[in-house]
Scaffold this active site. Sequence first.
Site, short mmCIF file in Angstrom:
data_model
loop_
_atom_site.label_atom_id
_atom_site.label_comp_id
_atom_site.label_asym_id
_atom_site.label_seq_id
_atom_site.Cartn_x
_atom_site.Cartn_y
_atom_site.Cartn_z
N ASP A 26 -129.51 21.28 -103.06
CA ASP A 26 -130.69 22.14 -103.19
C ASP A 26 -131.39 21.92 -104.54
O ASP A 26 -130.74 21.55 -105.52
CB ASP A 26 -130.26 23.61 -103.03
N GLY A 27 -132.69 22.17 -104.55
CA GLY A 27 -133.45 22.14 -105.80
C GLY A 27 -134.38 20.94 -105.93
O GLY A 27 -134.98 20.74 -107.00
N GLY A 29 -137.34 20.52 -104.59
CA GLY A 29 -138.72 20.98 -104.76
C GLY A 29 -138.96 21.46 -106.18
O GLY A 29 -139.98 21.12 -106.80
N ARG A 30 -138.01 22.23 -106.72
CA ARG A 30 -138.18 22.75 -108.09
C ARG A 30 -138.08 21.64 -109.12
O ARG A 30 -138.76 21.66 -110.14
CB ARG A 30 -137.15 23.87 -108.34
N TRP A 31 -137.23 20.65 -108.85
CA TRP A 31 -137.13 19.48 -109.75
C TRP A 31 -138.52 18.83 -109.87
O TRP A 31 -138.97 18.50 -110.96
CB TRP A 31 -136.11 18.49 -109.19
N HIS A 43 -137.63 15.06 -103.12
CA HIS A 43 -136.77 14.62 -102.01
C HIS A 43 -136.41 13.14 -102.18
O HIS A 43 -135.29 12.73 -101.91
CB HIS A 43 -137.46 14.84 -100.66
N SER A 71 -131.58 21.96 -92.67
CA SER A 71 -130.96 23.06 -91.91
C SER A 71 -131.77 23.38 -90.66
O SER A 71 -132.95 23.01 -90.55
CB SER A 71 -130.85 24.31 -92.79
N LEU A 137 -114.68 6.08 -96.73
CA LEU A 137 -115.25 7.44 -96.82
C LEU A 137 -115.87 7.87 -95.49
O LEU A 137 -116.63 7.12 -94.88
CB LEU A 137 -116.32 7.46 -97.92
N ARG A 200 -125.65 31.07 -102.27
CA ARG A 200 -125.53 31.46 -100.86
C ARG A 200 -125.17 30.24 -100.03
O ARG A 200 -125.28 29.09 -100.48
CB ARG A 200 -126.82 32.13 -100.36
C1 IPE Z 1 -130.32 24.78 -97.74
O1 IPE Z 1 -131.37 24.80 -98.67
C2 IPE Z 1 -130.49 23.63 -96.81
C3 IPE Z 1 -130.38 22.30 -97.41
C4 IPE Z 1 -130.08 21.99 -98.63
C5 IPE Z 1 -130.64 21.23 -96.49
P1 IPE Z 1 -132.64 25.74 -98.50
O2 IPE Z 1 -133.49 25.50 -99.68
O3 IPE Z 1 -133.25 25.52 -97.17
O4 IPE Z 1 -131.97 27.20 -98.52
P2 IPE Z 1 -132.61 28.62 -98.74
O5 IPE Z 1 -133.79 28.74 -97.82
O6 IPE Z 1 -133.04 28.70 -100.18
O7 IPE Z 1 -131.51 29.58 -98.43
C1 IPE Z 2 -133.26 20.84 -100.76
O1 IPE Z 2 -134.22 21.03 -101.75
C2 IPE Z 2 -133.69 19.83 -99.73
C3 IPE Z 2 -133.97 20.39 -98.40
C4 IPE Z 2 -133.78 21.62 -98.02
C5 IPE Z 2 -134.48 19.46 -97.40
P1 IPE Z 2 -135.41 22.08 -101.53
O2 IPE Z 2 -136.53 21.40 -100.86
O3 IPE Z 2 -134.90 23.30 -100.84
O4 IPE Z 2 -135.77 22.42 -103.03
P2 IPE Z 2 -136.16 23.84 -103.62
O5 IPE Z 2 -135.06 24.79 -103.26
O6 IPE Z 2 -137.46 24.24 -103.00
O7 IPE Z 2 -136.28 23.60 -105.09
MG MG Z 3 -134.12 25.04 -101.48
#
Ligand code: IPE
Ligand code: IPE
Ligand code: MG
Length: 260
Positions: A26-27, A29-31, A43, A71, A137, A200
């Site tokens: 996760d993260g 988008g914020r990165w 991504h 997800s 792996l 979470r």
């Molecule tokens: C969880 O991340 C799913 C994946 C990393 C693929 P999300 O960014 O979708 O989760 P929420 O919406 O913050 O719970």
């Molecule tokens: C996780 O990073 C990748 C996917 C869910 C596909 P996010 O896209 O959720 O990044 P944030 O949480 O918005 O920073």
């Molecule tokens: Mg996210």
Amino acid sequence: MTVHPSSTIEIPETGSIPQHVAIVMDGNGRWAKQRMLPRVAGHKRGVDAVRRTVQACCELGVKHLTLFAFSSENWRRPADEVSLLMRLFIRVLRRDVESMHRENIRLKIIGDVSAFEPELQAAIHSAQALTASNTGLCLNVAANYGGRWDIIQATQKMLASQPALAKSPELIQESDLAPHLCLSESPEPDLFIRTGGEQRVSNFLLWQLAYTEFYFTPKFWPDFGLDMLNEAIASYNQRERRFGRTSEQLSVPPELRLSS
Ligand code: IPE
Ligand code: IPE
Ligand code: MG
């Protein structure tokens, strides 16, 4: 097929290197946002982190790695982000499958792949087929995956293969359901890692995380690699995995324990 013991039925062997690591990547988008870049740039850099993490697991001797890539709720994102993620997924599968095969990695996509466009389904099928008999792996990539979906689809398969259970539901045991779950060929995760600061599960491996150790880091997924994996494993090694027992029971050598 190896049947791995369930942590709620048999206490698993544990070692200093987790056998199975599961990661919510996760993260991204914020990165990207921090750098004034479009989310897709995050991504794309996330794919480099996947490559580093796969390499790190091979080096450290982690046998199973499960990555949450998309997800069942991520369809709720803007259509252009979803379609960019699908294009990226196809591209990475095509580009990386040969090198994964050379590294003896077995790739498995877990999730409802029937929802994907035919081109992506074809790329998934050929990557899985090419690497199916590899012995290194086990790399599981969760795509259109949801923990609740997994339990439902396993229940459907269980009842289809053992119709008598529908008539006598009191007979249903864990061992009837478990072989139909997506990760039935892997032991339960020892270590769950989530980058990006959220604490979470977001509908990841709901069944399989029963006794998994959790590790959260505020760092964003595109920055992940060997050092951060080592930090997570160091934290994991501080944990006392009791599986329901008392701490005192663990200090007794296994051969002297009354029951284990
Ligand atoms: C969880 O991340 C799913 C994946 C990393 C693929 P999300 O960014 O979708 O989760 P929420 O919406 O913050 O719970
Ligand atoms: C996780 O990073 C990748 C996917 C869910 C596909 P996010 O896209 O959720 O990044 P944030 O949480 O918005 O920073
Ligand atoms: Mg996210």
